[in-house]
Design a protein around this motif. Structure first.
Motif, PDB file in Angstrom:
ATOM      1  N   LEU A  15       0.830  -1.204   0.000  1.00 19.98           N
ATOM      2  CA  LEU A  15       0.000   0.000   0.000  1.00 19.98           C
ATOM      3  C   LEU A  15       0.869   1.262   0.000  1.00 19.98           C
ATOM      4  O   LEU A  15       0.544   2.243  -0.668  1.00 19.98           O
ATOM      5  CB  LEU A  15      -0.962  -0.006   1.184  1.00 19.98           C
ATOM      6  N   ASN A  16       1.980   1.223   0.697  1.00 21.30           N
ATOM      7  CA  ASN A  16       2.890   2.366   0.742  1.00 21.30           C
ATOM      8  C   ASN A  16       3.557   2.607  -0.613  1.00 21.30           C
ATOM      9  O   ASN A  16       3.543   3.730  -1.129  1.00 21.30           O
ATOM     10  CB  ASN A  16       3.937   2.148   1.834  1.00 21.30           C
ATOM     11  N   THR A  17       4.155   1.579  -1.195  1.00 18.12           N
ATOM     12  CA  THR A  17       4.892   1.766  -2.453  1.00 18.12           C
ATOM     13  C   THR A  17       3.958   2.082  -3.617  1.00 18.12           C
ATOM     14  O   THR A  17       4.276   2.936  -4.451  1.00 18.12           O
ATOM     15  CB  THR A  17       5.740   0.527  -2.796  1.00 18.12           C
ATOM     16  N   GLN A  18       2.820   1.415  -3.682  1.00 22.45           N
ATOM     17  CA  GLN A  18       1.917   1.640  -4.817  1.00 22.45           C
ATOM     18  C   GLN A  18       1.198   2.986  -4.710  1.00 22.45           C
ATOM     19  O   GLN A  18       0.869   3.599  -5.721  1.00 22.45           O
ATOM     20  CB  GLN A  18       0.937   0.482  -4.963  1.00 22.45           C
ATOM     21  N   LEU A  19       0.980   3.469  -3.483  1.00 19.46           N
ATOM     22  CA  LEU A  19       0.448   4.821  -3.321  1.00 19.46           C
ATOM     23  C   LEU A  19       1.465   5.840  -3.823  1.00 19.46           C
ATOM     24  O   LEU A  19       1.100   6.860  -4.408  1.00 19.46           O
ATOM     25  CB  LEU A  19       0.082   5.090  -1.861  1.00 19.46           C
ATOM     26  N   SER A  20       2.728   5.557  -3.629  1.00 18.74           N
ATOM     27  CA  SER A  20       3.786   6.437  -4.136  1.00 18.74           C
ATOM     28  C   SER A  20       3.720   6.536  -5.659  1.00 18.74           C
ATOM     29  O   SER A  20       3.887   7.623  -6.223  1.00 18.74           O
ATOM     30  CB  SER A  20       5.153   5.911  -3.694  1.00 18.74           C
ATOM     31  N   VAL A  21       3.484   5.424  -6.335  1.00 17.98           N
ATOM     32  CA  VAL A  21       3.380   5.424  -7.798  1.00 17.98           C
ATOM     33  C   VAL A  21       2.218   6.313  -8.236  1.00 17.98           C
ATOM     34  O   VAL A  21       2.355   7.161  -9.124  1.00 17.98           O
ATOM     35  CB  VAL A  21       3.197   3.988  -8.344  1.00 17.98           C
ATOM     36  N   ILE A  22       1.069   6.127  -7.584  1.00 19.00           N
ATOM     37  CA  ILE A  22      -0.142   6.900  -7.932  1.00 19.00           C
ATOM     38  C   ILE A  22       0.058   8.389  -7.638  1.00 19.00           C
ATOM     39  O   ILE A  22      -0.250   9.239  -8.477  1.00 19.00           O
ATOM     40  CB  ILE A  22      -1.360   6.378  -7.131  1.00 19.00           C
ATOM     41  N   THR A  23       0.561   8.713  -6.456  1.00 17.59           N
ATOM     42  CA  THR A  23       0.674  10.133  -6.089  1.00 17.59           C
ATOM     43  C   THR A  23       1.720  10.862  -6.931  1.00 17.59           C
ATOM     44  O   THR A  23       1.555  12.045  -7.224  1.00 17.59           O
ATOM     45  CB  THR A  23       0.977  10.310  -4.585  1.00 17.59           C
TER      46      THR A  23
END
Length: 153
Positions: free
Chosen positions: A91-99
């Motif tokens: 959830l942390n790494t993939q939120l980084s991709v989206i943001t």
């Protein structure tokens, strides 16, 4: 008129630049091949619709960023808060991709001759245990505006 290609190629290249992404795919959500575990973390682009205005094309796009949940099967490894898997890491790494993608589109850092921009707030929704394999990640739907380069003859 290359608005569509400009849109999908820009999203693809931006997401590919992330250290938290191995592959970018395109199409219907059912087109994701969840059996190829070596392709993860993976991002998937879905173009939902386009509003055709006089001066702009407003694409509604969904970007899904996900990874495979890895469960630690070592005896005695179970944290009351984090559990025994890597869901929070995903959830942390993939939120980084989206943001990162959304931030660049909002600030016009991806500006080019065809102009792409997110002008509205974007809602990203987390998911757990989705698809055939145990996947977790984020799904974000956004409206991306671009200049309507069609000519009326």
């Amino acid at each position: 008129m290359n608005n569509f290609y400009n849109l999908i190629d820009t999203i693809k290249s931006t997401v590919e630049a992330s250290p938290f992404n191995n592959k970018v795919t395109f199409g219907d959500i059912t087109d994701i091949d969840t059996n190829k575990l070596t392709a993860f973390p993976l991002s998937h682009i879905i173009v939902d619709s386009v509003d055709i205005n006089d001066r702009t094309l407003d694409f509604t796009v969904t970007v899904v960023c996900m990874d495979v949940v890895d469960v630690n099967k070592n005896e005695g490894f179970d944290d009351d808060f984090y559990g025994n898997d890597n869901v929070q890491d995903i959830l942390n790494t993939q939120l980084s991709v989206i943001t990162t993608l959304i931030g660049l589109l909002k600030r016009l850092d991806l500006n080019n001759t065809n102009f792409l921009r997110v002008t509205q707030a974007v809602n990203a929704t987390p998911f757990l245990d989705r698809f055939e394999n145990e996947l977790a990640g984020w799904e974000a739907s956004m409206v991306i505006s671009t200049v309507n380069t069609s000519t009326i003859c």
